[in-house]
Design a protein around this motif. Structure first.
Motif, PDB file in Angstrom:
ATOM      1  N   ILE A   1       0.853  -1.206   0.000  1.00  0.00           N
ATOM      2  CA  ILE A   1       0.000   0.000   0.000  1.00  0.00           C
ATOM      3  C   ILE A   1       0.885   1.253   0.000  1.00  0.00           C
ATOM      4  CG2 ILE A   1      -1.571   1.392   1.440  1.00  0.00           C
ATOM      5  CD1 ILE A   1      -3.174  -0.762   0.317  1.00  0.00           C
TER       6      ILE A   1
ATOM      7  N   PHE B   1       3.013   1.370  -3.589  1.00  0.00           N
ATOM      8  CA  PHE B   1       2.313   1.516  -4.868  1.00  0.00           C
ATOM      9  C   PHE B   1       1.090   2.423  -4.800  1.00  0.00           C
ATOM     10  CE2 PHE B   1       4.820  -2.295  -5.286  1.00  0.00           C
ATOM     11  CZ  PHE B   1       5.330  -2.184  -6.568  1.00  0.00           C
ATOM     12  N   PHE B   2       0.309   2.352  -3.698  1.00  0.00           N
ATOM     13  CA  PHE B   2      -0.905   3.176  -3.634  1.00  0.00           C
ATOM     14  C   PHE B   2      -0.574   4.577  -3.107  1.00  0.00           C
ATOM     15  CE2 PHE B   2      -4.408  -0.336  -3.402  1.00  0.00           C
ATOM     16  CZ  PHE B   2      -3.904  -0.896  -4.563  1.00  0.00           C
ATOM     17  N   MET B   3       0.281   4.656  -2.078  1.00  0.00           N
ATOM     18  CA  MET B   3       0.629   5.971  -1.530  1.00  0.00           C
ATOM     19  C   MET B   3       1.747   6.630  -2.339  1.00  0.00           C
ATOM     20  SD  MET B   3       0.429   5.035   2.537  1.00  0.00           S
ATOM     21  CE  MET B   3      -0.299   6.427   3.386  1.00  0.00           C
ATOM     22  N   GLY B   4       2.369   5.878  -3.208  1.00  0.00           N
ATOM     23  CA  GLY B   4       3.346   6.464  -4.125  1.00  0.00           C
ATOM     24  C   GLY B   4       4.746   6.627  -3.568  1.00  0.00           C
ATOM     25  N   LEU B   5       5.099   5.855  -2.521  1.00  0.00           N
ATOM     26  CA  LEU B   5       6.431   6.031  -1.925  1.00  0.00           C
ATOM     27  C   LEU B   5       7.532   5.327  -2.718  1.00  0.00           C
ATOM     28  CD1 LEU B   5       5.607   5.750   1.881  1.00  0.00           C
ATOM     29  CD2 LEU B   5       6.030   7.800   0.519  1.00  0.00           C
TER      30      LEU B   5
ATOM     31  N   GLY C   1       8.478   5.794  -5.644  1.00  0.00           N
ATOM     32  CA  GLY C   1       9.241   6.737  -6.455  1.00  0.00           C
ATOM     33  C   GLY C   1       9.871   7.859  -5.649  1.00  0.00           C
ATOM     34  N   VAL C   2       9.969   7.676  -4.324  1.00  0.00           N
ATOM     35  CA  VAL C   2      10.511   8.735  -3.466  1.00  0.00           C
ATOM     36  C   VAL C   2      11.881   8.304  -2.960  1.00  0.00           C
ATOM     37  CG1 VAL C   2      10.138  10.033  -1.320  1.00  0.00           C
ATOM     38  CG2 VAL C   2       8.190   9.426  -2.766  1.00  0.00           C
TER      39      VAL C   2
END
Lengths: 97, 194
Positions: free
Chosen positions: A60, A63-67, A69-70
Motif C-alpha cells: 500500500i 504503490f498506492f501511496m506512491g512512496l 518513487g521517493v
C-alpha cells in the motif's frame, strides 16, 4: 500522450498489487475461518498472517501511496511504522506462547 | 516512445501536501501504541482473549477488508484519471471509492448492533474493551476519510483539479490509504491471530 502512456504503465502494477492484496486477505481469512490456528502451529500461523499484513502494508505504501518513487527518508516511513508494531506484536505473541 | 517507458526520476518528497504526511505519522503512532497495548494486554489472559475473539464475525471482517482495499484501489484509479485530464472519470472512481467506504460503515455498524444486542459493553472484559475502542477509533477515521474524497470529488466536478495540478486529490488519497493501511494490521490482529 506521454502522460497517458506513463499513467497506463503505472496502473498495471497497481492492478496486480490490488489482486495480490485480495489474495493475501482471503488467505488470512481462511486461516482464521477454518480454525487452523490451534495446537503447535498456532503461533507460526499467527505470525505468518501478521507477516502477510506487513507485506500488504508495504505494498500500500509503495504503490498506492506512491512512496516507491521517493528517495530519502520518506521512502521508508511506512516500512518503519510497520516494523515497530509488527516487532512488538511478534514479541508479545511469542512470549504468550 | 522510449521516453515514456523510462521510469520517472525519484522525487524527494511523497505525493500530496507534506502536512498530511506529518498528520498521518501522528495517527499511525497512536494506532501503533493501540496495537502493541492489545498484544501485551493479551499476554495477561490468553484464554479469555481467544474465547471472546471467537465471538467476532470473521466474514464481516473479510468483507470490510476487501471493501477498504478496493476503495483504495479506486482512489488510485481516480488519481490516474485526473493525471490523464479526465475529470469525469476521476469523479466516477471517487464515488465508487466512497461507496466502498459506505459499505464498510454499514457492515461495521451491523457488527456493533449485534454485539450491543448481546449485551457487550466496553466494561464487559479487557478483550471487548480493546475490540470496541480500537475498531470504533478506526471507524471514526473511515467517517472522516469519507468526507475527504467526497470533498475532492465535488472539487473535481467543479474543475478544480487537472493533469497539471491535483495535489489536493493526492493529499486526500494518501489519507484514505492510511485508513486502509491501519485496518490491514487490525484485521489479523483482532480477528484472526490467537
Amino acid at each position: 500522450m506521454n502522460t497517458i502512456m506513463k499513467t497506463q504503465i503505472a496502473i498495471r502494477p497497481c492492478t496486480r498489487i490490488y489482486l495480490l492484496l485480495v489474495v493475501l486477505t482471503v488467505v488470512t481469512f481462511a486461516v482464521g475461518y477454518f480454525e487452523l490456528l490451534s495446537g503447535n502451529r498456532a503461533l507460526f500461523l499467527s505470525l505468518l498472517v501478521l507477516g502477510f499484513a506487513l507485506i500488504k502494508g508495504q505494498l500500500i505504501g509503495d504503490f498506492f501511496m506512491g512512496l516507491k518513487g521517493v528517495r530519502g527518508p520518506w521512502r521508508f516511513v511506512i516500512l518503519l511504522w510497520l516494523l515497530i508494531p509488527g516487532t512488538l506484536i511478534t514479541i508479545a505473541f511469542t512470549l504468550a506462547g | 516512445m522510449s521516453a515514456t517507458l523510462t521510469a520517472a526520476p525519484p522525487v524527494r518528497y511523497p505525493p500530496g501536501d507534506l502536512a498530511i504526511w506529518i498528520f498521518i505519522l501522528a495517527e499511525l503512532a497512536v494506532f501503533a501504541i493501540f496495537f502493541a497495548s492489545y498484544a501485551f494486554a493479551r499476554m495477561g489472559d490468553v484464554a479469555m482473549f481467544n474465547e471472546y475473539q471467537a465471538t467476532l464475525d470473521k466474514g464481516a471482517a473479510l468483507i470490510n477488508t476487501l471493501a477498504l482495499i478496493t476503495s483504495s484501489y479506486f482512489v488510485v484509479r481516480a488519481i490516474a484519471a485526473i493525471r490523464e485530464d479526465q475529470p469525469k472519470t476521476s469523479v466516477r472512481w471517487l464515488l465508487a471509492a466512497l461507496a466502498m467506504g459506505a459499505l464498510f460503515l454499514v457492515v461495521k455498524s451491523a457488527e456493533y448492533a449485534h454485539h450491543f444486542g448481546e449485551g457487550v459493553r466496553l466494561s464487559s472484559n479487557t478483550f471487548y474493551m480493546f475490540y470496541l475502542s480500537l475498531t470504533f477509533f478506526h471507524f471514526l477515521h473511515v467517517v472522516l476519510g469519507m468526507v475527504i474524497p467526497a470533498a475532492v470529488a465535488l472539487k473535481t466536478h467543479q474543475g478544480a483539479y487537472s493533469a497539471s495540478e491535483h495535489t489536493g486529490m493526492e493529499t486526500g488519497g494518501v489519507y484514505w490509504h492510511m485508513v486502509d493501511l491501519v485496518w490491514l494490521i487490525l484485521f489479523p490482529l483482532v480477528y484472526v491471530m490467537r
